[in-house]
Enzyme design. Structure first.
Site, PDB file in Angstrom:
ATOM      1  N   ASN A 253      30.761   6.726 -14.278  1.00  0.00           N
ATOM      2  CA  ASN A 253      30.909   8.075 -13.571  1.00  0.00           C
ATOM      3  C   ASN A 253      31.926   8.849 -14.276  1.00  0.00           C
ATOM      4  OD1 ASN A 253      32.891   5.966 -12.583  1.00  0.00           O
ATOM      5  ND2 ASN A 253      33.471   7.541 -10.772  1.00  0.00           N
TER       6      ASN A 253
ATOM      7  N   PRO B 299      32.306   0.912 -22.708  1.00  0.00           N
ATOM      8  CA  PRO B 299      31.863   1.607 -21.599  1.00  0.00           C
ATOM      9  C   PRO B 299      30.491   1.097 -20.654  1.00  0.00           C
ATOM     10  CG  PRO B 299      32.097   2.829 -23.506  1.00  0.00           C
ATOM     11  CD  PRO B 299      32.004   1.536 -23.894  1.00  0.00           C
TER      12      PRO B 299
ATOM     13  N   SER C 203      32.118  -1.819  -9.985  1.00  0.00           N
ATOM     14  CA  SER C 203      31.561  -1.997  -8.566  1.00  0.00           C
ATOM     15  C   SER C 203      32.282  -3.058  -7.962  1.00  0.00           C
ATOM     16  CB  SER C 203      30.003  -2.381  -8.578  1.00  0.00           C
ATOM     17  OG  SER C 203      29.817  -3.317  -9.154  1.00  0.00           O
TER      18      SER C 203
ATOM     19  N   GLU D  35      39.779  -2.404 -10.718  1.00  0.00           N
ATOM     20  CA  GLU D  35      39.945  -0.924  -9.962  1.00  0.00           C
ATOM     21  C   GLU D  35      38.187  -1.032  -9.359  1.00  0.00           C
ATOM     22  OE1 GLU D  35      42.200   0.783  -9.090  1.00  0.00           O
ATOM     23  OE2 GLU D  35      43.666  -0.149 -10.417  1.00  0.00           O
ATOM     24  N   LEU D  36      37.977  -1.087  -8.175  1.00  0.00           N
ATOM     25  CA  LEU D  36      36.478  -1.351  -7.586  1.00  0.00           C
ATOM     26  C   LEU D  36      36.263  -0.164  -6.887  1.00  0.00           C
ATOM     27  CD1 LEU D  36      36.706  -4.992  -7.269  1.00  0.00           C
ATOM     28  CD2 LEU D  36      36.289  -3.657  -9.213  1.00  0.00           C
TER      29      LEU D  36
ATOM     30  N   CYS E 210      35.135   7.201  -7.487  1.00  0.00           N
ATOM     31  CA  CYS E 210      35.523   6.312  -6.329  1.00  0.00           C
ATOM     32  C   CYS E 210      36.340   6.799  -5.255  1.00  0.00           C
ATOM     33  CB  CYS E 210      36.391   5.218  -7.129  1.00  0.00           C
ATOM     34  SG  CYS E 210      37.984   5.784  -8.039  1.00  0.00           S
TER      35      CYS E 210
ATOM     36  N   GLU F  21      29.440   1.630   0.054  1.00  0.00           N
ATOM     37  CA  GLU F  21      29.627   2.850  -0.876  1.00  0.00           C
ATOM     38  C   GLU F  21      28.373   3.497  -1.081  1.00  0.00           C
ATOM     39  OE1 GLU F  21      30.917   1.862  -4.671  1.00  0.00           O
ATOM     40  OE2 GLU F  21      32.709   3.386  -4.695  1.00  0.00           O
TER      41      GLU F  21
HETATM   42  P1  NAD Z   1      29.212  -1.779 -12.383  1.00  0.00           P
HETATM   43  O1  NAD Z   1      30.114  -2.649 -11.734  1.00  0.00           O
HETATM   44  O2  NAD Z   1      27.713  -1.719 -12.486  1.00  0.00           O
HETATM   45  O3  NAD Z   1      29.548  -1.524 -14.291  1.00  0.00           O
HETATM   46  C1  NAD Z   1      30.862  -1.297 -14.551  1.00  0.00           C
HETATM   47  C2  NAD Z   1      30.800  -2.020 -15.938  1.00  0.00           C
HETATM   48  O4  NAD Z   1      30.815  -3.282 -16.056  1.00  0.00           O
HETATM   49  C3  NAD Z   1      29.824  -1.590 -16.957  1.00  0.00           C
HETATM   50  O5  NAD Z   1      30.474  -1.430 -18.195  1.00  0.00           O
HETATM   51  C4  NAD Z   1      28.898  -2.781 -16.901  1.00  0.00           C
HETATM   52  O6  NAD Z   1      28.180  -2.835 -18.240  1.00  0.00           O
HETATM   53  C5  NAD Z   1      29.945  -3.890 -16.882  1.00  0.00           C
HETATM   54  N1  NAD Z   1      29.436  -5.201 -16.629  1.00  0.00           N
HETATM   55  C6  NAD Z   1      28.421  -5.518 -16.063  1.00  0.00           C
HETATM   56  N2  NAD Z   1      28.400  -6.706 -15.969  1.00  0.00           N
HETATM   57  C7  NAD Z   1      29.507  -7.357 -16.290  1.00  0.00           C
HETATM   58  C8  NAD Z   1      29.998  -8.798 -16.250  1.00  0.00           C
HETATM   59  N3  NAD Z   1      29.143  -9.907 -15.954  1.00  0.00           N
HETATM   60  N4  NAD Z   1      30.762  -9.009 -17.105  1.00  0.00           N
HETATM   61  C9  NAD Z   1      31.661  -7.776 -17.544  1.00  0.00           C
HETATM   62  N5  NAD Z   1      31.397  -6.611 -17.527  1.00  0.00           N
HETATM   63  C10 NAD Z   1      29.975  -6.542 -16.704  1.00  0.00           C
HETATM   64  O7  NAD Z   1      29.704  -0.361 -11.903  1.00  0.00           O
HETATM   65  P2  NAD Z   1      28.932   1.030 -12.044  1.00  0.00           P
HETATM   66  O8  NAD Z   1      27.852   1.270 -11.452  1.00  0.00           O
HETATM   67  O9  NAD Z   1      29.014   1.509 -13.676  1.00  0.00           O
HETATM   68  O10 NAD Z   1      30.321   2.068 -11.546  1.00  0.00           O
HETATM   69  C11 NAD Z   1      30.549   2.552 -10.385  1.00  0.00           C
HETATM   70  C12 NAD Z   1      31.374   1.839  -9.532  1.00  0.00           C
HETATM   71  O11 NAD Z   1      32.649   1.911 -10.126  1.00  0.00           O
HETATM   72  C13 NAD Z   1      31.424   2.126  -8.151  1.00  0.00           C
HETATM   73  O12 NAD Z   1      31.688   1.036  -7.257  1.00  0.00           O
HETATM   74  C14 NAD Z   1      32.856   3.025  -8.109  1.00  0.00           C
HETATM   75  O13 NAD Z   1      33.267   3.173  -6.848  1.00  0.00           O
HETATM   76  C15 NAD Z   1      33.579   2.354  -9.077  1.00  0.00           C
HETATM   77  N6  NAD Z   1      34.833   2.899  -9.610  1.00  0.00           N
HETATM   78  C16 NAD Z   1      35.864   2.503  -9.313  1.00  0.00           C
HETATM   79  C17 NAD Z   1      36.939   3.329  -9.797  1.00  0.00           C
HETATM   80  C18 NAD Z   1      38.501   3.365  -9.397  1.00  0.00           C
HETATM   81  O14 NAD Z   1      39.432   3.428  -9.947  1.00  0.00           O
HETATM   82  N7  NAD Z   1      38.729   2.268  -8.367  1.00  0.00           N
HETATM   83  C19 NAD Z   1      36.916   4.508 -10.563  1.00  0.00           C
HETATM   84  C20 NAD Z   1      35.711   4.805 -10.927  1.00  0.00           C
HETATM   85  C21 NAD Z   1      34.485   4.170 -10.336  1.00  0.00           C
END
Ligand code: NAD
Length: 469
Positions: free
Chosen positions: A134, A158, A208, A229-230, A263, A361
């Protein structure tokens, strides 16, 4: 080389590919960076400062190229231009903070008064940063820059959904050899993310809850710290005495800005019954005035849904809500324009707390509005969530707002505004409940969490004997 197709969010077409790094490749890179990290740490802050200032200049010089790559990744140009400023601002901020934070403290023990102590910092040699789609650059920078200045080497991975910006970013680092030696970007999917967790000494993960859980388990098996940070389901509370115009302005900006793909986007509004109708009408009017930038990247306020899977989640939440009696006042559909998925600002009322749209979410430009009859009820409704990221309170007085804010199970509360945590990166805050774990990445702990403390304990009196005395 294995590759992953790159989808353009504005056209829905595959128009590129990214390399999917293998665990072996990541392991090799990690070894290379570990070797270079010793000099990075030993040469001290002034050397790291020089390298970061050079990078800052490169980011300035290349800002348009980076912003264009981020625009291709996310389908939005205005935000992409702002996003390039984030690492620049963070370098400035952390350069100011670093000298005091890196200063090792010293003193005399109060428990053993003949012992003088001094702290020597030991940074984690190699930090892995895994970021979501995002805000691809901003979120990676929040972790990577303080880690680098703390003396760590850093590898960033990323999201595979938004990795085009890695090329101009890598080019920006290439001309600074001492930085390139300790700072790299890799690309790839979850397997590359897992490979990175295997290779590093600490991991910063933004994403996530589902993936965060996997990373937490993996990091525990590796016995390395994980800073997580989720997601969130942020609530707003609007009391009867609040400035309604201000509340509508802030809530609309938070819920619909960046197409709700942040988020800390507000997803639930709880409004005092006395002003509920007036608030709802004003929010719907504001939502209807927001334009998509589908025809022209430089016009309109909101871009496409970046990730195709998110459109399905939004549709699922809206379908569930509608089937169970909710009312959609505006928006409410996934629209296809030019092949991309778009969603107009959507306001939903007549919801119940057990609907998907209230529990999970949504991560789109969608907000629900519900009435409450007392502050206690508002707090209880807002707290009825697995998440605990942040919240907003709009009230008639500071005392009223703070009394509500203090009872919210979240790590950051914006008062008389919304989503302030996105801009205020210099104040510590924790993520509560499923929204995260580990030290604050904002404020001083954003750097100190990378510094292990080694205590040097000087005995100034003769050492005690096993025979006593
Ligand atoms: P996601 O969890 O699908 O992916 C995040 C990252 O994790 C990607 O780079 C992905 O390739 C990687 N990944 C996937 N499987 C993995 C594994 N087994 N081991 C290590 N890395 C792995 O999240 P998304 O869909 O890219 O992002 C959206 C989410 O991020 C939303 O839930 C949002 O709320 C959250 N978010 C949180 C914050 C915060 O500061 N709390 C900020 C921005 C986004």
């Amino acid at each position: 080389m294995k590759t992953i197709p790159a989808r353009n969010p504005r056209t829905g077409r595959i128009d590129g590919e990214i390399e999917n790094w293998t665990p072996a490749g990541i392991g090799g890179l990690a070894n290379e960076l570990r070797r270079a990290q010793t000099a990075w740490q030993d040469n001290g802050l002034s050397c790291r400062r020089g390298a970061l200032l050079d990078w800052r200049d490169e980011l300035h010089r290349r800002s348009e190229a980076i912003a264009e790559a981020l625009t291709a990744d996310t389908g939005r140009r205005q935000i992409s231009r702002l996003e390039v400023q984030k690492p620049i601002n963070l370098i400035d901020y952390w350069l100011q903070q670093a000298p005091a934070l890196l200063e090792g403290e010293a003193g005399r023990s109060s428990m053993a008064p003949s012992v003088d102590w001094r702290h020597v910092h030991a940074p984690y040699p190699l930090v892995g940063v895994i970021s979501p789609w995002n805000f691809p650059l901003a979120l990676a920078s929040l972790d990577a820059i303080p880690a680098l200045l703390a003396g760590c080497a850093v590898i960033v991975k990323p999201s595979e959904v938004t990795s085009r910006f890695v090329r101009p970013l890598t080019e920006s680092v290439a001309s600074i050899p001492e930085l390139r030696a300790v700072f790299r970007f890799i690309t790839g999917d979850g397997s590359a993310g897992a490979g990175l967790v295997d290779a590093v000494d600490a991991v910063c993960f933004t994403g996530s809850v589902a993936t965060g859980r996997k990373v937490a388990v993996h990091a525990a098996q590796k016995f390395i710290p994980a800073f997580l940070e989720l997601g969130g389901k942020d609530p707003a509370i609007v009391t009867a005495d609040a400035d309604l115009e201000n509340a509508v302005r802030a809530i609309a900006r938070s819920a619909f800005g960046a197409t709700g793909q942040a988020c800390q986007s507000l997803e639930r509004a709880y409004v005092a019954r006395e002003v509920y109708d007036e608030f709802l009408a004003a929010l719907v009017e504001c939502a209807r005035s927001i334009r998509l930038n589908d025809a022209d990247l430089d016009a309109g306020e909101i871009g496409p849904l970046i990730f195709a899977g998110q459109a399905a989640t939004i549709r699922r939440h809206l379908d569930d809500a509608l089937a169970r009696g909710a009312r959609v006042h505006c928006g409410g559909k996934i629209e296809n324009h030019g092949g991309g998925d778009w969603c107009r600002p959507t306001v939903v009322s007549e919801v119940s707390q057990d609907m998907l749209i209230m529990r999970e979410e949504t991560f789109g430009p969608v907000i629900t509005v519900s009435p409450f009859d007392s502050a206690s009820e508002a707090v209880a409704l807002a707290n009825e969530s697995e998440y605990g990221l942040s919240a907003a309170v709009f009230a008639g007085s500071q005392a009223e707002a703070e009394a509500i804010a203090a009872r919210l199970e979240v790590g950051g509360v914006s008062i008389n505004d919304a989503s302030l945590t996105a801009a205020v990166n210099d104040v510590e805050k924790n993520s509560f409940r499923l929204s995260g774990m580990g030290g604050s990445r904002m404020g001083p702990s954003g750097m100190s969490r990378f510094l292990r403390k080694r205590a040097l304990l000087h005995q100034t009196a003769p050492a005690a004997s096993i025979h006593g005395g």
